[in-house]
Motif scaffolding. Structure first.
Motif, PDB file in Angstrom:
ATOM      1  N   GLN A 304      88.119 -61.575 -11.135  1.00  0.00           N
ATOM      2  CA  GLN A 304      87.023 -62.095 -11.936  1.00  0.00           C
ATOM      3  C   GLN A 304      87.278 -63.561 -12.285  1.00  0.00           C
ATOM      4  OE1 GLN A 304      84.465 -59.898 -12.487  1.00  0.00           O
ATOM      5  NE2 GLN A 304      85.718 -58.481 -11.296  1.00  0.00           N
ATOM      6  N   THR A 305      86.244 -64.354 -12.213  1.00  0.00           N
ATOM      7  CA  THR A 305      86.349 -65.765 -12.612  1.00  0.00           C
ATOM      8  C   THR A 305      85.300 -66.142 -13.644  1.00  0.00           C
ATOM      9  OG1 THR A 305      84.942 -66.428 -10.756  1.00  0.00           O
ATOM     10  CG2 THR A 305      87.338 -66.456 -10.396  1.00  0.00           C
ATOM     11  N   GLY A 306      84.608 -65.140 -14.205  1.00  0.00           N
ATOM     12  CA  GLY A 306      83.612 -65.408 -15.222  1.00  0.00           C
ATOM     13  C   GLY A 306      82.235 -65.659 -14.653  1.00  0.00           C
ATOM     14  N   ALA A 307      81.287 -65.941 -15.549  1.00  0.00           N
ATOM     15  CA  ALA A 307      79.895 -66.217 -15.169  1.00  0.00           C
ATOM     16  C   ALA A 307      79.344 -65.124 -14.266  1.00  0.00           C
ATOM     17  CB  ALA A 307      79.790 -67.584 -14.485  1.00  0.00           C
ATOM     18  N   ASP A 308      79.671 -63.866 -14.584  1.00  0.00           N
ATOM     19  CA  ASP A 308      79.264 -62.754 -13.727  1.00  0.00           C
ATOM     20  C   ASP A 308      78.091 -61.959 -14.289  1.00  0.00           C
ATOM     21  OD1 ASP A 308      80.747 -61.832 -15.845  1.00  0.00           O
ATOM     22  OD2 ASP A 308      81.862 -60.335 -14.705  1.00  0.00           O
ATOM     23  N   ILE A 309      77.477 -62.454 -15.358  1.00  0.00           N
ATOM     24  CA  ILE A 309      76.269 -61.811 -15.891  1.00  0.00           C
ATOM     25  C   ILE A 309      75.110 -62.773 -15.688  1.00  0.00           C
ATOM     26  CG2 ILE A 309      75.125 -60.841 -17.904  1.00  0.00           C
ATOM     27  CD1 ILE A 309      77.815 -60.211 -19.072  1.00  0.00           C
ATOM     28  N   TRP A 386      86.104 -69.169 -24.126  1.00  0.00           N
ATOM     29  CA  TRP A 386      85.254 -67.985 -23.962  1.00  0.00           C
ATOM     30  C   TRP A 386      83.878 -68.388 -23.427  1.00  0.00           C
ATOM     31  CZ3 TRP A 386      80.684 -65.777 -25.139  1.00  0.00           C
ATOM     32  CH2 TRP A 386      80.571 -64.409 -25.134  1.00  0.00           C
ATOM     33  N   LEU A 387      83.294 -69.414 -24.001  1.00  0.00           N
ATOM     34  CA  LEU A 387      81.964 -69.855 -23.590  1.00  0.00           C
ATOM     35  C   LEU A 387      81.963 -70.372 -22.151  1.00  0.00           C
ATOM     36  CD1 LEU A 387      80.845 -71.642 -26.876  1.00  0.00           C
ATOM     37  CD2 LEU A 387      79.949 -69.480 -25.970  1.00  0.00           C
ATOM     38  N   VAL A 388      83.014 -71.108 -21.794  1.00  0.00           N
ATOM     39  CA  VAL A 388      83.107 -71.604 -20.418  1.00  0.00           C
ATOM     40  C   VAL A 388      83.249 -70.433 -19.452  1.00  0.00           C
ATOM     41  CG1 VAL A 388      84.538 -72.914 -18.801  1.00  0.00           C
ATOM     42  CG2 VAL A 388      84.023 -73.857 -21.057  1.00  0.00           C
ATOM     43  N   PHE A 389      84.126 -69.487 -19.773  1.00  0.00           N
ATOM     44  CA  PHE A 389      84.321 -68.320 -18.902  1.00  0.00           C
ATOM     45  C   PHE A 389      83.039 -67.514 -18.776  1.00  0.00           C
ATOM     46  CE2 PHE A 389      85.568 -63.955 -17.978  1.00  0.00           C
ATOM     47  CZ  PHE A 389      86.488 -64.121 -16.952  1.00  0.00           C
ATOM     48  N   ARG A 390      82.347 -67.350 -19.891  1.00  0.00           N
ATOM     49  CA  ARG A 390      81.131 -66.510 -19.891  1.00  0.00           C
ATOM     50  C   ARG A 390      79.983 -67.157 -19.129  1.00  0.00           C
ATOM     51  NH1 ARG A 390      76.799 -64.989 -19.506  1.00  0.00           N
ATOM     52  NH2 ARG A 390      75.512 -63.679 -20.883  1.00  0.00           N
ATOM     53  N   VAL A 407      89.290 -59.657 -16.471  1.00  0.00           N
ATOM     54  CA  VAL A 407      88.344 -59.540 -17.583  1.00  0.00           C
ATOM     55  C   VAL A 407      86.922 -59.695 -17.041  1.00  0.00           C
ATOM     56  CG1 VAL A 407      87.600 -60.481 -19.794  1.00  0.00           C
ATOM     57  CG2 VAL A 407      90.030 -60.473 -19.194  1.00  0.00           C
ATOM     58  N   THR A 408      86.105 -58.680 -17.236  1.00  0.00           N
ATOM     59  CA  THR A 408      84.716 -58.738 -16.785  1.00  0.00           C
ATOM     60  C   THR A 408      83.807 -59.218 -17.908  1.00  0.00           C
ATOM     61  OG1 THR A 408      84.404 -56.417 -17.397  1.00  0.00           O
ATOM     62  CG2 THR A 408      85.063 -56.870 -15.131  1.00  0.00           C
ATOM     63  N   GLY A 409      82.699 -59.840 -17.522  1.00  0.00           N
ATOM     64  CA  GLY A 409      81.777 -60.386 -18.506  1.00  0.00           C
ATOM     65  C   GLY A 409      81.221 -59.358 -19.470  1.00  0.00           C
ATOM     66  N   VAL A 410      81.044 -58.123 -19.017  1.00  0.00           N
ATOM     67  CA  VAL A 410      80.460 -57.099 -19.884  1.00  0.00           C
ATOM     68  C   VAL A 410      81.461 -56.550 -20.895  1.00  0.00           C
ATOM     69  CG1 VAL A 410      78.706 -56.392 -18.231  1.00  0.00           C
ATOM     70  CG2 VAL A 410      80.965 -55.338 -18.142  1.00  0.00           C
ATOM     71  N   ARG A 411      82.709 -57.023 -20.854  1.00  0.00           N
ATOM     72  CA  ARG A 411      83.714 -56.573 -21.827  1.00  0.00           C
ATOM     73  C   ARG A 411      84.242 -57.727 -22.683  1.00  0.00           C
ATOM     74  NH1 ARG A 411      81.468 -52.914 -20.603  1.00  0.00           N
ATOM     75  NH2 ARG A 411      82.137 -50.958 -19.618  1.00  0.00           N
ATOM     76  N   LEU A 412      83.474 -58.798 -22.792  1.00  0.00           N
ATOM     77  CA  LEU A 412      83.911 -59.974 -23.529  1.00  0.00           C
ATOM     78  C   LEU A 412      83.595 -59.896 -25.019  1.00  0.00           C
ATOM     79  CD1 LEU A 412      82.935 -62.852 -21.071  1.00  0.00           C
ATOM     80  CD2 LEU A 412      85.236 -62.319 -21.871  1.00  0.00           C
ATOM     81  N   ASP A 413      82.719 -58.993 -25.407  1.00  0.00           N
ATOM     82  CA  ASP A 413      82.214 -58.986 -26.782  1.00  0.00           C
ATOM     83  C   ASP A 413      83.309 -58.784 -27.814  1.00  0.00           C
ATOM     84  OD1 ASP A 413      78.959 -58.662 -26.527  1.00  0.00           O
ATOM     85  OD2 ASP A 413      80.048 -57.800 -24.848  1.00  0.00           O
ATOM     86  N   LEU A 414      84.277 -57.936 -27.506  1.00  0.00           N
ATOM     87  CA  LEU A 414      85.305 -57.615 -28.494  1.00  0.00           C
ATOM     88  C   LEU A 414      86.072 -58.860 -28.918  1.00  0.00           C
ATOM     89  CD1 LEU A 414      86.823 -55.461 -30.101  1.00  0.00           C
ATOM     90  CD2 LEU A 414      88.337 -55.163 -28.127  1.00  0.00           C
ATOM     91  N   SER A 415      86.476 -59.679 -27.961  1.00  0.00           N
ATOM     92  CA  SER A 415      87.263 -60.870 -28.301  1.00  0.00           C
ATOM     93  C   SER A 415      86.422 -61.891 -29.060  1.00  0.00           C
ATOM     94  CB  SER A 415      87.859 -61.494 -27.042  1.00  0.00           C
ATOM     95  OG  SER A 415      86.847 -61.859 -26.118  1.00  0.00           O
TER      96      SER A 415
END
Length: 701
Positions: A304-309, A386-390, A407-415
């Motif tokens: 994963q490299t982010g920006a996947d949503i 976080w914002l850059v990755f997302r 780390v997948t985009g759909v599991r970023l909310d917790l952090s």
């Protein structure tokens, strides 16, 4: 002094008693056997005829089918460990022809007799408490441990405001995101917060005994954090807490004794304890880990490299939907309106965010004198990353180096929810240190605060406008207005420096949305195979051979395994080559089964000129279609075959099966070891038990 200030002062003066009260409430819930698990779903439907439960499945609230990974996987695996002979093995022989290594099961895990169990506190109760209390312990520990340890960690940022720290910790734990995922997200955060606390105590240790003790505690906590075995949450929250801890250490470096012999001894103790516990686990589990790492899913989810949503502008602020989502649920055709992976209550639950006031105030305070300026900057650095990755993504080499490749985009909310909670504490610390503003500055501040509050309320309206119409089952104007008022008021109070009021309102909004999502019930006292079923499941020698279940889902199979019956299929964390080799799987079909799998078999007519079975795999499911007339059921290693309905009708026509009997619609067969008699067995040669409804009456509480 306001009521909030009075409460804050009272908690500050009675912090020890409040901490004790948290654990007393936990102990009372465990003693009563109260749980929020959706386990009553195991006692509903056709599968309930297979087993007997001791304890009523009555629940206050509705058990959640969407939480199948909790009630249908974690609970059944724990029960399979309890009902295995001997109990709590490393490899549970009930699950699949090769058995299932139970050390790979993450989140709160299952009870396993190994040294590494010392690092899995959620499973401890299975070793010394009855089943009812053990299940209650496993359910509640993530919540109460996170509440206590996060509260204590936030007190490091707010040493004079224990009450506000408690409200902030409670608002984090009450977030619908935690409720939507059966409290599991709180478990890695509890370990991380406790690690921060032990690190703080270690840096303050002045004697070698204290250093060794705190270091040993750190090692156990580090092993526990690692054994959560869910990288998306572990890595993202781990980075957040690590940066916060480093910033806090930098801010207080002049007030600590430095790194001397007690600290070095503590570090050695931490590495020794963590290495011992994780080494024990690795010796038992390395082969299973290698199998999982080689799977298509989840093993292939490491790039994963982010920006996947993409295509979902409403995703980031979907916490504003919590009230309508968790109470009313999704509309029946929601999956046609949003991507299927988003179309359920668990995926769509989220934290209620206040992005405008948080970022504005944090950026403003970061440029001024702040008692925790490095901690604040560390938190802002994490949010920026976080914002850059997302939204943008990062380079593959950086993703691998930081482990964010898992780390997948759909599991970023917790952090992000954790970082926002820390920001609220840091803003409160900044407000406390700030001198009183002049009257004119106060009026300007009031105007800016009102503008930010109105803009924040507008974000709620914008979120509902972004969401495709018809996704939510109930989506009234009252729900939208209530959320907009709540968010707007929280933003107003935060801009005015009333962090406690803002946090309390976030706590209320979270509780109102998520408190009723999970049902309240008492866990079962025990479960076992029904006597009528046991008579058909056992062979002439009284042994219970492995059962292949034909069903569109895995519920019947996991229910049998939970009751102590060896099964061929069910839910397997990695593929078992013995099964597929016995069936003659071709190499080109291996990717279809090489995954974490809900493995189901169904009877389906197949072309006569083709193979007698075919397989289809997608994400976490593997479906095997078998031709009842031609498939060799013994090739799966099964000594029994179980089916109902249309599948059973087809199996009765199979020349390779011998019908044994029927219990409440479930028909049992035995694969033939020699020539089968094509006609049904005589009445005196088979047992046909037809029982209507639930044949095992529920025992009283």
């Amino acid at each position: 002094m306001t009521r909030a200030a009075n409460l804050d002062a009272w908690v500050q003066g009675h912090a020890a008693q409040v901490g004790t009260l948290i654990w007393v409430v936990f102990a009372l819930l465990v003693a009563a056997g109260v749980t929020g698990s959706s386990w009553p779903l195991l006692a509903q439907g056709p599968e309930a005829a297979l087993v007997q439960w001791r304890g009523s499945p009555a629940a206050l609230g509705t058990p959640r089918f969407i939480r199948a990974d909790e009630w249908g996987i974690l609970v059944t695996n724990a029960l399979a460990q309890v009902n295995h002979v001997p109990r709590f093995p490393v490899v549970n022989t009930l699950l699949g022809p090769e058995g299932q290594n139970m050390g790979v099961i993450g989140m709160t895990g299952t009870p396993v007799t190994q040294w590494a169990a010392l690092a899995r506190p959620a499973t401890w109760a299975y070793f010394f408490l009855p089943l009812r209390q053990a299940m209650a312990w496993q359910w509640h520990l993530p919540l109460f441990a996170c509440l206590f340890f996060l509260w204590q960690a936030l007190r490091l940022l707010l040493p004079a405001r224990a009450g506000l720290a408690l409200v902030l910790a409670a608002s984090f734990c009450a977030a619908p995101y935690a409720a939507g995922w059966s409290q599991w997200p709180l478990y890695p955060v509890a370990f991380g917060a406790a690690l921060w606390l032990t690190l703080a105590r270690l840096t303050q240790a002045r004697h070698w005994r204290a250093g060794a003790a705190w270091g040993a505690a750190m090692g156990a906590l580090l092993a526990g954090w690692a054994l959560v075995l869910y990288p998306p949450w572990q890595i993202s929250t781990g980075w957040c807490l690590a940066l916060l801890a480093l910033g806090w250490l930098a801010d207080g470096r002049h007030a600590r004794p430095g790194w001397h012999a007690p600290q070095w001894l503590g570090l050695l103790a931490a590495l020794t304890v963590a290495g011992t516990l994780l080494g024990s686990w690795w010796l038992d589990t390395a082969d299973a880990v290698a199998r999982m790492a080689a799977t298509v899913y989840p093993g292939g989810r490491d790039a994963q490299t982010g920006a996947d949503i993409a295509g979902a502008p409403w995703w980031l602020l979907r916490g504003y939907l919590n009230g309508a989502l968790l109470h009313g649920g999704l509309a029946p055709d929601a999956a046609a309106l949003v991507p299927a992976m988003y179309a359920n209550e668990s995926e769509m639950s989220a934290f209620i965010l206040l992005p405008l006031p948080l970022l504005l105030l944090a950026a403003w305070q970061a440029t001024r004198a702040h008692p925790l300026r490095w901690t604040l900057r560390a938190c802002l650095a994490f949010v920026a990353f976080w914002l850059v990755f997302r939204f943008v993504g990062i380079a593959p080499w950086l993703a691998r180096a930081t482990l964010w490749s898992r780390v997948t985009g759909v599991r970023l909310d917790l952090s992000l929810g954790l970082a926002c909670t820390a920001l609220l504490a840091l803003l409160a610390a900044g407000w406390a240190a700030r001198t009183a503003a002049s009257a004119s500055a106060g009026r300007v501040q009031a105007g800016v605060a009102m503008a930010v509050a109105l803009a924040s309320a507008g974000l709620v309206a914008l979120e509902f406008a972004w969401l495709p119409a018809g996704v939510l089952q109930t989506d009234g104007a009252g729900t939208r207005l209530a959320m907009a008022l709540g968010v707007g008021a929280s933003a107003w109070w935060l801009m005015r420096g009333r962090v406690g009021a803002a946090a309390a309102l976030l706590l209320a909004l979270g509780l109102s949305a998520g408190l009723a999502f999970n049902p309240w019930s008492r866990a079962p006292r025990s479960m076992a195979l029904a006597p009528e079923v046991a008579a058909l499941a056992a062979d002439a020698n009284g042994q219970v051979p492995r059962t292949l279940v034909l069903s569109a889902d895995a519920k019947a199979a996991v229910t049998l395994a939970a009751a102590g019956v060896p099964v061929v299929n069910g839910v397997l964390y990695y593929p078992q080559p013995v099964l597929w080799q016995g069936m003659g799987l071709t190499p080109q079909d291996w990717p279809a089964v090489n995954r974490y799998q809900h493995l189901s078999f169904v009877a389906t007519p197949l072309p006569a000129n083709g193979p007698p079975w075919r397989v289809a795999g997608e994400l976490d499911r593997v479906r095997v279609s078998v031709d009842a007339l031609r498939f060799d059921f013994a090739s799966t290693g099964a000594g029994r075959v179980l089916a109902r309905g249309e599948d059973a009708r087809r199996l009765r026509e199979s020349p390779r099966l011998h019908e044994l009997g029927e219990v409440d619609g479930w028909v049992w067969f035995a694969p033939c070891t020699g020539p089968c008699i094509p006609s049904p067995p005589a009445a005196d040669q088979k047992m046909r038990l037809k029982v209507s409804g639930q044949f095992a009456p529920w025992k009283a509480f």
